[in-house]
Design an enzyme around this catalytic site. Structure first.
Site, PDB file in Angstrom:
ATOM      1  N   LYS A  52       0.751  -1.276   0.090  1.00  0.00           N
ATOM      2  CA  LYS A  52      -0.192  -0.089  -0.099  1.00  0.00           C
ATOM      3  C   LYS A  52       0.781   1.202  -0.005  1.00  0.00           C
ATOM      4  CE  LYS A  52      -3.796  -2.262   2.635  1.00  0.00           C
ATOM      5  NZ  LYS A  52      -4.212  -2.762   3.910  1.00  0.00           N
ATOM      6  N   GLN A  96      -4.827  -1.618  10.173  1.00  0.00           N
ATOM      7  CA  GLN A  96      -4.750  -2.821   9.698  1.00  0.00           C
ATOM      8  C   GLN A  96      -5.052  -3.866  10.649  1.00  0.00           C
ATOM      9  OE1 GLN A  96      -3.392  -3.197   6.266  1.00  0.00           O
ATOM     10  NE2 GLN A  96      -4.026  -5.525   6.660  1.00  0.00           N
ATOM     11  N   ASP A 119     -11.917   3.323   5.107  1.00  0.00           N
ATOM     12  CA  ASP A 119     -12.696   1.789   4.828  1.00  0.00           C
ATOM     13  C   ASP A 119     -14.159   2.130   4.837  1.00  0.00           C
ATOM     14  OD1 ASP A 119     -10.646  -0.061   4.489  1.00  0.00           O
ATOM     15  OD2 ASP A 119      -9.953   0.230   6.739  1.00  0.00           O
TER      16      ASP A 119
END
Ligand code: NAP
Length: 286
Positions: A52, A96, A119
């Protein structure tokens, strides 16, 4: 004949558009910024986070990886999130998974400023997704990326039977909501589903997100179905494989995503796309 969906190619298309959007924002004095917070030493998480970070930097974004020890307390993590909430150089905050057991995940979700919730986990966004609320808001990146792939390959869910195997907050549930909003007839299956294989075989669009290597084989797939394999599993030789047995699906599925090279690159591309959208919307907050 089964056609393989090229997730890398679709991801490149999304990334190219993101790069243009980043340049436009930078010209206006806004560099989109993302922080990924990782607590502990989970090796798979470390690989995702590294990928990422690389992608964000390649697209010209400001990218921070905040690695914390697995002894981090709830209070320490919340204080760090609070600091990024107040940091104007950061537009997207991602914590995460998995998190160590001393951390309460719902509290972490609620601690992130919703304007930076890359998210789309905040209950207000989940509510908007389920009600198919109009307007801009973040949606979980893996299912959103899958919808982009379906569109790119001309698969319109309207009127089709879709089965989503897995009911997690990050993949299964938002996937089912997106497919419902796109007018598919959706079944959600999980570990307590009876006769899973028969349920799977009803699907014109089958999304498998369980974490069980090769749970679904060609015998469980309706001929001509579109099969989306979200799983990132290891087989007995340590090789990265999906939840679907790709080989036995050949000649049965119409379209199928490979692992690797399917859903994975789309998730990262969509995460970057969402971060840039949050940066764009940051001066239009209500
Ligand atoms: P998760 O939170 O562990 O959820 C797994 C789901 O699968 C649960 O709903 C579970 O049912 C169901 N399940 C487990 N065993 C099953 C079985 N034998 N039959 C039917 N259903 C079963 O996992 P997740 O976060 O959604 O991730 C799923 C997989 O996708 C993992 O391999 C993960 O690494 C991968 N993933 C990949 C990406 C990507 O970008 N490629 C992104 C996210 C996740 P219950 O609810 O009944 O327990």
């Amino acid at each position: 004949m089964t056609k393989t969906i090229d997730g890398k190619a679709v991801a490149k298309k999304v990334n190219d558009a993101t790069q243009v959007a980043v340049s436009e924002l930078v010209a206006q004095g806004i560099q989109p910024g993302i922080v990924v917070i990782i607590v502990g030493e989970d090796p798979a998480s470390k690989i995702y986070v590294r990928n990422k970070n690389r992608k964000a930097e390649k697209l010209g974004m400001h990218s921070v990886v905040r690695q914390l020890p697995d002894t981090t307390t709830q209070a320490e993590l919340l204080a760090i999130i609070e600091a990024y909430n107040a940091d104007d150089s950061i537009h997207g905050i991602l914590v995460q998974s998995p998190l160590p057991k001393q951390i309460n995940e719902p509290l972490v979700t609620m601690a992130i400023d919703p304007h930076k919730d890359v998210d789309g986990f905040h209950p207000a966004y989940v509510g908007k997704l389920v009600t198919n609320y109009p307007g801009h808001y973040p949606v979980a990146n893996t299912p959103r990326g899958i919808m982009t792939m379906l569109k790119e390959y001309g698969v319109d869910p309207a009127g089709k039977t879709a089965v989503v195997i897995g009911r997690s907050t990050i993949v299964g549930k938002p996937m089912a909501a997106l497919l419902t909003n796109a007018n598919a007839t959706v079944t959600i299956a999980h570990s307590r589903t009876k006769d899973l294989k028969a349920v799977a075989k009803t699907a014109d669009i089958l999304v498998v997100a369980t974490g069980i290597a090769h749970l679904i084989t060609g015998d469980d797939i309706k001929p001509g179905a579109t099969v989306i394999d979200v799983g990132m599993d290891r087989d007995e030789h340590g090789k990265l494989v999906g939840d679907v047995d790709f080989e036995s699906a050949q000649g049965v599925a119409g379209l199928i995503t490979p692992v690797p090279g399917g859903v994975g690159p789309m998730t990262i591309a969509t995460l970057m796309q969402t971060t840039v959208e949050l940066a764009k919307w940051s001066d239009k907050r209500e």
